[in-house]
Design an enzyme around this catalytic site. Structure first.
Site, PDB file in Angstrom:
ATOM      1  N   ASP A 172       0.851  -1.179   0.000  1.00 30.83           N
ATOM      2  CA  ASP A 172       0.000   0.000   0.000  1.00 30.83           C
ATOM      3  C   ASP A 172       0.894   1.240   0.000  1.00 30.83           C
ATOM      4  O   ASP A 172       1.836   1.336   0.802  1.00 30.83           O
ATOM      5  CB  ASP A 172      -0.912   0.002   1.232  1.00 30.83           C
ATOM      6  CG  ASP A 172      -1.841   1.198   1.255  1.00 30.83           C
ATOM      7  OD1 ASP A 172      -2.892   1.152   0.594  1.00 30.83           O
ATOM      8  OD2 ASP A 172      -1.503   2.200   1.927  1.00 30.83           O
ATOM      9  N   ASN A 180      -2.936  12.954  -3.932  1.00 29.86           N
ATOM     10  CA  ASN A 180      -4.095  13.386  -4.726  1.00 29.86           C
ATOM     11  C   ASN A 180      -4.593  14.754  -4.285  1.00 29.86           C
ATOM     12  O   ASN A 180      -4.939  15.607  -5.110  1.00 29.86           O
ATOM     13  CB  ASN A 180      -5.228  12.364  -4.595  1.00 29.86           C
ATOM     14  CG  ASN A 180      -5.026  11.160  -5.498  1.00 29.86           C
ATOM     15  OD1 ASN A 180      -4.404  11.257  -6.548  1.00 29.86           O
ATOM     16  ND2 ASN A 180      -5.550  10.010  -5.081  1.00 29.86           N
ATOM     17  N   HIS A 185      -5.446  14.506  -9.072  1.00 34.68           N
ATOM     18  CA  HIS A 185      -5.610  13.091  -9.411  1.00 34.68           C
ATOM     19  C   HIS A 185      -4.821  12.693 -10.653  1.00 34.68           C
ATOM     20  O   HIS A 185      -4.436  11.522 -10.775  1.00 34.68           O
ATOM     21  CB  HIS A 185      -7.094  12.774  -9.604  1.00 34.68           C
ATOM     22  CG  HIS A 185      -7.857  12.743  -8.311  1.00 34.68           C
ATOM     23  ND1 HIS A 185      -7.904  11.628  -7.504  1.00 34.68           N
ATOM     24  CD2 HIS A 185      -8.589  13.700  -7.676  1.00 34.68           C
ATOM     25  CE1 HIS A 185      -8.644  11.881  -6.431  1.00 34.68           C
ATOM     26  NE2 HIS A 185      -9.062  13.132  -6.510  1.00 34.68           N
ATOM     27  N   ASP A 189      -2.465   9.549 -10.704  1.00 34.98           N
ATOM     28  CA  ASP A 189      -2.505   8.479 -11.700  1.00 34.98           C
ATOM     29  C   ASP A 189      -1.105   8.183 -12.242  1.00 34.98           C
ATOM     30  O   ASP A 189      -0.746   7.016 -12.456  1.00 34.98           O
ATOM     31  CB  ASP A 189      -3.427   8.862 -12.856  1.00 34.98           C
ATOM     32  CG  ASP A 189      -4.892   8.935 -12.436  1.00 34.98           C
ATOM     33  OD1 ASP A 189      -5.216   8.437 -11.336  1.00 34.98           O
ATOM     34  OD2 ASP A 189      -5.702   9.488 -13.202  1.00 34.98           O
ATOM     35  N   GLU A 215      -4.715   2.307  -4.162  1.00 39.06           N
ATOM     36  CA  GLU A 215      -3.253   2.368  -4.193  1.00 39.06           C
ATOM     37  C   GLU A 215      -2.632   1.099  -3.614  1.00 39.06           C
ATOM     38  O   GLU A 215      -1.482   1.099  -3.167  1.00 39.06           O
ATOM     39  CB  GLU A 215      -2.748   3.594  -3.433  1.00 39.06           C
ATOM     40  CG  GLU A 215      -3.032   3.604  -1.937  1.00 39.06           C
ATOM     41  CD  GLU A 215      -4.370   4.195  -1.563  1.00 39.06           C
ATOM     42  OE1 GLU A 215      -4.512   4.633  -0.409  1.00 39.06           O
ATOM     43  OE2 GLU A 215      -5.281   4.228  -2.428  1.00 39.06           O
TER      44      GLU A 215
END
Length: 302
Positions: A172, A180, A185, A189, A215
């Protein structure tokens, strides 16, 4: 330049085999030929053809058996066209039930054969594309959660029946929500895609990696004991933190779990990995934690 499609022709009649091969080569295809089903199966494993044109009645391994062997345990097998002297409707039905996409009878028209080959190849490409999109996470290009469920179930079955080790790593990204929130975002990405790339580069092809969700990423390590699986987890965390991603210093936490004798369902391995990941987060992040055997697993092992 993309090579021409490769077609495997299998027929125990040398004249038919030569005729079909010659016609296909004149149409621009690459061809490998076999004189029986057993040789065809070996050549299929060696060359990974795009299409098979095979006779039904062959020695050693007949066409139906060959077709079933080619399609068994293959999520995206090459299309098969039967070319046979058997003309009864029941023969066509048996061929299609064996997994063929088409059935032609001898004697055949060469132009019709080439046309049917072209159609079968187009159909095969469409199916392969649909299969790929159904199994891959579009954001990262990694295998998706549905693929994880299927492959984990298969891996657990092998571990149980063969007695091999099975490990996994659940990773994680640390503080990803803040990425973010602060950078947007689109940048988030980009981070996910680069992390996926680093994971792939630092794993063996035998260790599939999946996007678990958000994630989180999951690595399946068949044959992995605690030491080996932990080493893989540490290597992956080091790769993620090795240099900034999109100008951001990123770290990740990981939970390592092993399939234990007391487990009965794949979900228990996922739960163990999730518990280990929670411990890694609780202990300060950017580290690996290994799940402790449950009391049920320990009791079963003793």
């Amino acid at each position: 330049m993309v090579p021409a499609p490769l077609i495997l022709v299998a027929d125990d009649d040398a004249d038919i085999r030569l005729l079909v091969s010659t016609r296909l080569e004149k149409a621009g295809y690459r061809v490998v030929a076999a004189e029986n089903g057993d040789e065809a199966l070996r050549l299929a494993a060696e060359h990974d053809p795009d299409l098979l044109v095979i006779d039904v009645s062959m020695p050693v391994l007949n066409g139906h058996e060959l077709c079933l062997a080619i399609t068994a345990d293959n999520p995206n097998p090459p299309p098969v066209i039967f070319l046979s002297g058997r003309t009864l409707p029941k023969d066509r039905i048996l061929g299609l039930e064996a997994g063929a996409v088409d059935y032609m009878t001898k004697p055949f028209d060469a132009h019709e054969l080439i046309a049917r080959v072209a159609v079968a190849l187009r159909t095969g490409r469409r199916i392969a594309t649909l299969t790929h999109h159904a199994s891959v996470d579009r954001m990262t290009g990694l295998l998706n959660r549905a693929q994880l469920d299927d492959r984990l179930a298969d891996a657990v079955a092998r571990a149980v029946h063969v007695g091999t080790n099975l490990g996994c790593v659940l990773l994680d990204l640390d503080h990803f929500k803040a990425v973010n929130d602060r950078y947007g975002h689109l940048t988030g990405d980009d981070v996910l895609r680069e992390v996926a790339s680093r994971l792939r580069r630092n794993l063996r092809t035998s260790d599939p990696v999946f996007r678990y969700g958000g994630e989180e990423f999951f690595v399946l390590v068949e044959g992995g004991d605690q030491t080996g699986t932990t080493f893989i987890a540490e290597k992956l965390l080091a790769a993620i933190a090795s240099e900034p991603i999109a100008g951001i210093d990123m770290t990740a936490s990981a939970g390592v779990a092993l399939w234990l004798p007391g487990y009965s369902e794949p979900a228990e391995l996922l739960e163990a990995a999730d518990a280990a990941l929670y411990e890694a987060k609780r202990a300060g992040r950017a580290r690996v934690a290994v799940t402790e055997p449950t009391s049920r697993a320990t009791a079963a092992a003793n």
